[in-house]
Enzyme design. Structure first.
Site, PDB file in Angstrom:
ATOM      1  N   HIS A 114      33.305  84.687  37.816  1.00 56.96           N
ATOM      2  CA  HIS A 114      31.911  85.159  36.988  1.00 56.96           C
ATOM      3  C   HIS A 114      31.703  86.832  37.515  1.00 56.96           C
ATOM      4  CE1 HIS A 114      31.659  80.800  38.174  1.00 56.96           C
ATOM      5  NE2 HIS A 114      31.552  80.816  36.966  1.00 56.96           N
ATOM      6  N   CYS A 159      36.607  87.427  35.577  1.00 55.77           N
ATOM      7  CA  CYS A 159      37.720  87.283  34.304  1.00 55.77           C
ATOM      8  C   CYS A 159      37.590  88.834  33.503  1.00 55.77           C
ATOM      9  CB  CYS A 159      36.805  86.525  33.145  1.00 55.77           C
ATOM     10  SG  CYS A 159      37.533  86.638  31.574  1.00 55.77           S
ATOM     11  N   GLU A 175      27.152  85.404  36.689  1.00 50.01           N
ATOM     12  CA  GLU A 175      27.727  86.464  35.943  1.00 50.01           C
ATOM     13  C   GLU A 175      26.511  87.529  35.610  1.00 50.01           C
ATOM     14  OE1 GLU A 175      29.484  85.429  32.266  1.00 50.01           O
ATOM     15  OE2 GLU A 175      28.962  87.591  31.324  1.00 50.01           O
ATOM     16  N   THR A 233      28.689  86.540  28.751  1.00 51.58           N
ATOM     17  CA  THR A 233      29.799  86.256  27.854  1.00 51.58           C
ATOM     18  C   THR A 233      29.758  84.784  27.481  1.00 51.58           C
ATOM     19  OG1 THR A 233      31.134  85.471  29.980  1.00 51.58           O
ATOM     20  CG2 THR A 233      31.592  87.737  29.132  1.00 51.58           C
TER      21      THR A 233
HETATM   22  S1  SF4 Z   1      34.619  81.912  29.322  1.00 45.49           S
HETATM   23 FE1  SF4 Z   1      35.297  83.697  28.577  1.00 45.49          FE
HETATM   24  S2  SF4 Z   1      34.537  85.379  30.063  1.00 45.49           S
HETATM   25 FE2  SF4 Z   1      34.303  83.149  30.922  1.00 45.49          FE
HETATM   26  S3  SF4 Z   1      36.173  83.139  32.013  1.00 45.49           S
HETATM   27 FE3  SF4 Z   1      36.509  82.276  30.122  1.00 45.49          FE
HETATM   28  S4  SF4 Z   1      37.363  83.902  28.942  1.00 45.49           S
HETATM   29 FE4  SF4 Z   1      36.475  84.830  30.545  1.00 45.49          FE
END
Ligand code: SF4
Length: 322
Positions: A79, A101, A131, A169
């Protein structure tokens, strides 16, 4: 037994995204390279099964860096973290691996770049989500959080000439679009990201539920209560008029949900492993489902590189969770 269940439709894509895969692999490789324990700040991804599996292999999940002993190896969760947490971890001298990520990091980089140009930000996201805390914590001030359209009316930036929108995201694509429209209506000069911040995995899983929901009588989402994108999938199915439930494991399925249901749709949030989906299928078969059909959908091929220090081929990920 429920003789009504004709088939289970499997959404495509579902389950692990590239960011989750990478985050888990970072912890597994760190364990293989340095041995247990490996400390992880916050749940590496929001899934109970994944966290328990990694605990069993020697990961220790903490929230406060003061709980990590000197000299330890520390992994930041997928996050992301605030600048203050990053600095504190450095000051404490930990060996750090960042499992944020890359699509969250992209948002952090955008915030830093525009802040240098004098921008303030409106962040669309859920208060308290790690996040959101991490992204808002990229700056000491100047990021204003809005959770819904009503919040847009009350937000009060210091100026409106240089204002930009950033987004968590894992939001509902439709909700975020509605809130962004309200932001535009109030601040017509607002700058929006060239490519939306909601990630490809969130978008693709929601698109798959939109296609699946009208074809089924019930939608089951595999995901943990803390998982933002899993919750959004369940809400989306419900909004589309299909009864839906989210389960952390097959044990949580209730026979009465399936009464009178002919077709059952099944999907999983981006942090939910396929093994849980298999267990849910087995349980629904035991309830009486006769067949399982995978729906057509986008094939995701995206893969993110591992951080330096964990790339070596001689550190095989032992028993990678999938
Ligand atoms: S949901 Fe999207 S932002 Fe979250 S880890 Fe997966 S690819 Fe990355």
């Amino acid at each position: 037994m429920n003789p009504n269940i004709e088939e289970v439709l499997l959404a495509e894509p579902r389950g692990f995204c590239a960011g989750v895969d990478r985050a888990i692999e970072i912890v597994e490789r760190a364990l293989a390279k340095f041995g247990a324990p490996i400390y992880v700040r916050h749940e590496i991804v929001h899934n109970t099964y994944v966290v328990n599996e990694l605990k069993a292999k020697g990961a220790i999940f903490i929230e406060e860096l003061s709980d990590v002993p000197p000299g330890a190896t520390l992994v930041f969760s997928a996050h992301g973290v605030s600048k203050a947490v990053e600095q504190e971890a450095r000051d404490r001298g930990f060996e750090i691996f960042d499992a944020t990520c890359p699509l969250v990091t992209k948002v952090h980089v955008e915030v830093a770049k525009l802040a240098k140009e004098g921008y303030e930000f409106i962040m669309i996201g859920h208060k308290g989500h790690p996040e959101v805390e991490g992204t808002m914590g990229q700056l000491s001030s100047g990021i204003h959080l809005v959770e819904d359209v009503a919040d847009v009316a009350t937000v009060s930036p210091l100026q409106t000439e240089k204002l930009a929108v950033v987004t968590q995201t894992t939001l509902s694509v439709d909700d975020a679009a509605e809130i962004a429209a309200a932001v535009r209506a109030r601040f017509p000069r607002v700058r929006e990201p060239k490519q939306q911040d909601i990630c490809y995995a969130t978008q693709n899983r929601q698109d798959a539920v939109k296609i699946m929901s009208p074809q089924v009588d019930l939608v089951i989402v595999v995901g943990s209560p803390t998982s933002s994108n899993s919750n959004r999938l369940r809400e989306l199915a419900q909004r589309l008029g299909t009864e839906s439930y989210m389960v952390d494991s097959a044990d949580e399925l209730k026979a009465e949900w399936f009464e009178g249901k002919g077709r059952v749709g099944l999907t999983a949030g981006a942090s939910a492993p396929e093994v849980l989906v298999r267990e849910v299928i087995d349980r629904v078969r035991a309830f009486g489902a006769v067949s399982v059909r995978k729906m057509d959908g986008i094939e995701e091929t995206i893969k993110f590189p591992l951080p330096k220090g964990l790339k070596l081929d001689d550190i095989p990920p032992p028993g990678h969770i999938s």
